[in-house]
Structure formats: structure tokens, C-alpha cells
Design an enzyme around this catalytic site. Structure first.
Site, PDB file in Angstrom:
ATOM      1  N   CYS A 341      43.474  45.366  48.805  1.00 29.81           N
ATOM      2  CA  CYS A 341      44.518  44.357  48.980  1.00 29.81           C
ATOM      3  C   CYS A 341      44.761  44.112  50.465  1.00 29.81           C
ATOM      4  CB  CYS A 341      45.790  44.782  48.247  1.00 29.81           C
ATOM      5  SG  CYS A 341      46.918  43.402  47.909  1.00 29.81           S
ATOM      6  N   HIS A 445      44.237  46.810  42.601  1.00 39.30           N
ATOM      7  CA  HIS A 445      44.936  48.081  42.709  1.00 39.30           C
ATOM      8  C   HIS A 445      44.537  48.952  41.507  1.00 39.30           C
ATOM      9  CE1 HIS A 445      47.508  47.012  46.059  1.00 39.30           C
ATOM     10  NE2 HIS A 445      47.832  45.876  45.458  1.00 39.30           N
TER      11      HIS A 445
END
Length: 511
Positions: A341, A445
């Protein structure tokens, strides 16, 4: 919503201070009540954390409430954490309201008038109470911060709104447990003091028989029964709520342990979703170090740049600390680099924030390791996603929470072939891999949760890596941990009193 819709009993777990273990207590109680056949759900009016998750319907809530919902065996919903504050500077936070980004507020602006946030929180509370038999409510921080008391809608105000019996949690490991409990009860208003029906003493070390007299003294001094003394538990892990776990190795004096794969993770000031690294921390063949201060990465085989809630700010910090040189040296040595991310965005060529979503508007030159560029958009992307490694038969799963839109500008190949997003088929791709295959970036994630994918990259990073035998999926491992946690608490709680607070007979009383 009218209060007449309330049908559930509720228990509020409030704390004498921050980090006394409220989240873990709620998780344990959710599994205990669920195992007793009670339709139970968790609730936290307001959570401050950069560790968040995505609900099945694509909403964002605190990771702790996702965990508690798993323990309760119910699907997590935005109503379980209607107000989520995600700090992106020391004084500002993004406000996620009932699962969607609402605004960015300064601390002064947010607390000037909390009525808007409280109204939404109580709307969610009443919806949950209409759907479930029992709510286990988690408070926030200390329930007796008197300078904030009139503005605090998360602790006793929520308990009053729900008609909840309050359990006060104190942490004996930090010392001063008598002052924690008696002091808290002595300074809160009498009407709130009357709601406190029990105390749980958490994180006890040593021979519990030596504290029997202490329990009697505490009950006499406080006038409130002690429902249990919970020994410090070991041998299983539950995801932490909003901080890297205390047992994590942060800036250790030496390098990785001999015979293990050394993995370094840069500890950003605004690190987010640190639980992405938990599978590496729990792998017995891996030695994971969180590194805040720059050091030579010699001896490490993998470097992870985790998520960040202030990507450009943490990128500036990284440069000012001298990390860029160490990352470049690690890259030249052939080490494997993983960006997740915000860490993925930092590995690209540039990061633009034209709307000032995470700070001052502008564009930052990134590290230039991957040929991609990112622009932060006002609309946050939320998804539970499935996929496979691009060009390989290795499954991947994760959840996406990002405002960045990343464009490929060079010869990088995709990292993942995405097969599903929020339950719908997908033919999209995610992330990129450098030409030499040693640098990866992804928006997934939880990317290391799938054992086969984690093993694949650890073996690529270090050919001597030995995968653990008979490893089960992280979801199943988590479920086993909830069972162990529930047994641990059940063995040390007065279940008859606990179930009476929930308006139920305990399993023993039903026999």
C-alpha cells in the site's frame, strides 16, 4: 432511531487507562457468549487506529472490531465501529463515519462539538441492539478523563445509551491496580459509578493464590465484585488493535538470528495495518525486526515497506533519517523488497496529493525503484479481494484500503491477477514486480496470510528457508486462538456473575 427498538442486553467493557486489554477482553467475551448459544455482537462507538479492515459489504472499520466479530462468529458491519479516526499527522485525523470517509479534522475541530459523531454512533448502536440478543461494548482509553468527560460519548455515555452493565478492566502488570480501580470509581459521577457491576484484573503474573487477599481488599475498598483475575497468556496471539505489539523486536541491538530468514520492516511514524506482518512474526523460521533508526541491512534477506497513513510525510521522514541510502544499498546487493500500500507508493517515481488529503497539497519525488506513479484521490478504494500470483499457481488474498491510484509507466509486470473483489468476479491486476523479480509492490493488505504465497517469497529471498510443517490457514489459526482465549478467560472468570450481567444463566447453571 427510537430507543423502543432496543431488544438486546449489553455489557460495556471500560478501562482504567489505555492499553489495559479492553479489546482482548471483548474478544474473549464475544467467543464465550457465542459458544453458549447467544447471538452476540461487538460495538465500539469511536476507535482511533490506523489498523483497519474491510467489511463484506465494502465498508471500513477498526481491525479490532473485525477480530471481535470473528470471535462472535458474525459478519463485521460498519455499525460495529461507526466512528473511526485515522491519524495522519500529530494533530489531524481522517474521520471514517459509518464505514465511509467523512472528512479530515483537527483534534480541536473534532472535539469542539462531538454531537454529530455521537448521533451517528448511537444510530448504529440502536440498529445493532435491534438485530442481536447481546452487545459487548468496548470503551476507549480511560473512562475517567475528567477534562474530556462532557465530550466523551464512547465510554459511560454509550453505556447509559445502551442501558449497559459496566465491567471495569485494570492492568495489574503495569502496577497500581488498587489506585487504578478505586481512583477511577472515586472521581466519576455517582450515576456512572452505579453502572459499574464488576471488575476484571488483567495480565496477572505469578502465583494467583498470593493475590486472593488483594481481591478481598479491592472488593472492600471499591464496593464492586472482582469477576476474575486473568493470568498473562502465552502460546497464542490475537491481532493488536492500534500499535505494534510490545513483544515485537524494534531496533534490536544485533542482526537476524543465525539459521533464520532475516526480515526488516521500516517502522514509519504513521505506520498502518502493521498486522500485515504478523504471519512473518509468527513464522518460526523468520526473524522479523521493526527498524526505526537507519542501519546497514546486511544479513537481512527481505525488506518490507509497510502501509502508511501519511505517505508523503513518512517518505520525507525516511529520507531525513538516511534510509534511502540503506534501501539503495540493499537493492544493489540483490535483497528482496516488498512494498505494501503506502510502501508500494513510496517505491514508485512520484506521489501526488493534489487535494491535500494527507497534508499540504503537492507532489513528492518517490524512491524510483518501481516504474509507477501515484495520485491520491478523494474516493477511498475498499475491497476484500482474491487473486493469484501473476504467471504462477500461487493463491493470494487480502483487503484493499487506499486512496491512491497507481499507474504503471515502464516495463514492470503485474504482481497479482485479481480474480474476485467484494464477491464479484474480476479480471483486473494488482501491483507490479520489477524486471529482475526482486522488488514487489501491492495494495493487498494481509498478503502474507496465505501460507503458500508467504513460503514462495521467503524461499525466493533465502533458499535455506524451511516452511513450518502442517501450517494451517491464518483464518483457521485465528479461530483456534479465539477458542484458546475464551477457555483462558472462562477458567479465570466468575461465569455465573458474568452471565447474570448479560441476563442469562451460565452454562453450568443450565445443567
Amino acid at each position: 432511531m427510537e430507543k423502543t427498538l432496543m431488544t438486546a442486553h449489553s455489557i460495556a467493557v471500560l478501562g482504567t487507562a489505555s492499553d489495559v486489554g479492553k479489546s482482548i477482553v471483548v474478544t474473549a467475551l464475544c467467543r464465550i457468549f457465542r459458544d453458549a448459544g447467544i447471538d452476540v455482537a461487538p460495538y465500539k462507538a469511536q476507535n482511533m487506529s490506523n489498523n483497519s479492515g474491510v467489511t463484506p459489504d465494502g465498508m471500513e472499520i477498526g481491525r479490532a472490531q473485525v477480530v471481535q466479530a470473528e470471535a462472535a462468529r458474525v459478519a463485521p458491519t460498519a455499525d460495529m465501529n461507526p466512528v473511526l479516526l485515522k491519524p495522519n499527522t500529530d494533530t489531524c485525523a481522517q474521520v471514517v463515519l459509518q464505514g465511509k470517509v467523512s472528512s479530515t479534522e483537527s483534534a480541536k475541530g473534532y472535539f469542539k462539538d462531538t454531537s454529530k459523531w455521537a448521533a451517528a454512533a448511537f444510530e448504529s448502536l440502536h440498529r445493532l441492539m435491534a438485530k442481536h440478543e447481546l452487545l459487548v461494548i468496548e470503551g476507549a482509553g480511560s473512562c475517567a478523563e475528567m477534562n474530556l468527560y462532557k465530550r466523551d460519548f464512547v465510554n459511560f455515555r454509550t453505556a447509559r445509551e445502551a442501558g449497559a452493565s459496566v465491567i471495569l478492566v485494570a492492568d495489574i502488570d503495569r502496577g497500581g491496580v488498587f489506585a487504578q480501580v478505586v481512583g477511577t470509581l472515586s472521581i466519576i459521577p455517582p450515576e456512572d459509578r452505579a453502572l459499574v457491576k464488576g471488575v476484571i484484573i488483567n495480565r496477572f503474573r505469578g502465583d494467583i493464590d498470593l493475590f486472593r487477599e488483594g481481591v478481598e481488599m479491592l472488593e472492600a475498598m471499591s464496593g464492586v465484585p472482582v469477576l476474575g483475575v486473568i493470568p498473562y497468556f502465552r502460546g497464542f496471539t490475537i491481532d493488536a488493535e492500534d500499535a505494534v505489539p510490545l513483544q515485537a523486536k524494534v531496533d534490536p541491538g544485533g542482526g537476524p538470528a543465525e539459521g533464520k530468514v532475516g526480515v526488516a520492516a521500516i517502522y514509519f511514524p504513521h505506520i498502518s495495518n502493521f498486522t500485515d506482518l504478523s504471519p512473518l512474526e509468527e513464522d518460526p523460521s523468520v526473524d522479523l525486526h521493526y527498524l526505526h533508526r537507519p542501519r546497514s541491512l546486511e544479513g537481512y534477506r527481505m525488506l518490507v515497506l509497510p502501509g502508511s497513513k501519511n505517505v508523503r510525510g513518512d517518505l520525507e521522514w525516511l529520507r531525513s533519517m538516511g534510509w534511502e541510502e540503506e534501501i539503495s544499498a540493499f537493492r544493489r546487493s540483490g535483497g528482496m523488497i516488498f512494498g505494501i500500500c503506502g510502501g508500494f507508493q513510496m517505491l514508485g517515481r512520484s506521489i501526488a496529493d493534489p487535494h491535500g488529503l494527507e497534508g499540504e497539497p503537492g507532489t513528492s519525488e518517490a524512491l524510483g525503484v518501481l516504474e509507477v506513479s501515484t495520485v491520491l484521490d478523494k474516493e477511498k478504494y475498499l475491497s476484500n479481494s482474491l487473486g493469484r500470483l501473476h504467471g504462477a499457481d500461487v493463491a493470494a488474498s487480502g483487503y484493499e484500503i487506499h486512496m491512491g491510484r497507481t499507474a504503471v509507466e515502464g516495463s514492470c509486470r503485474p504482481f497479482l491477477q485479481v480474480t474476485e473483489r467484494n464477491g464479484l468476479p474480476s479480471e483486473d491486476t494488482d501491483g507490479v514486480v520489477s524486471e529482475d523479480g526482486r522488488v514487489m509492490g501491492t495494495y493487498f493488505h494481509g498478503i502474507f496470510d496465505e501460507p503458500s504465497l508467504r513460503h514462495h517469497f521467503l524461499e525466493e529471498a533465502d533458499s535455506s528457508y524451511t516452511p513450518p510443517g502442517e501450517e494451517i490457514s491464518r483464518r483457521l489459526e485465528s479461530d483456534r486462538s479465539y477458542d484458546m482465549l475464551a477457555r483462558h478467560f472462562s477458567d479465570n472468570l466468575d461465569l455465573d456473575r458474568l452471565f447474570a450481567l448479560a441476563g442469562r444463566l451460565s452454562p453450568k447453571e443450565r445443567v
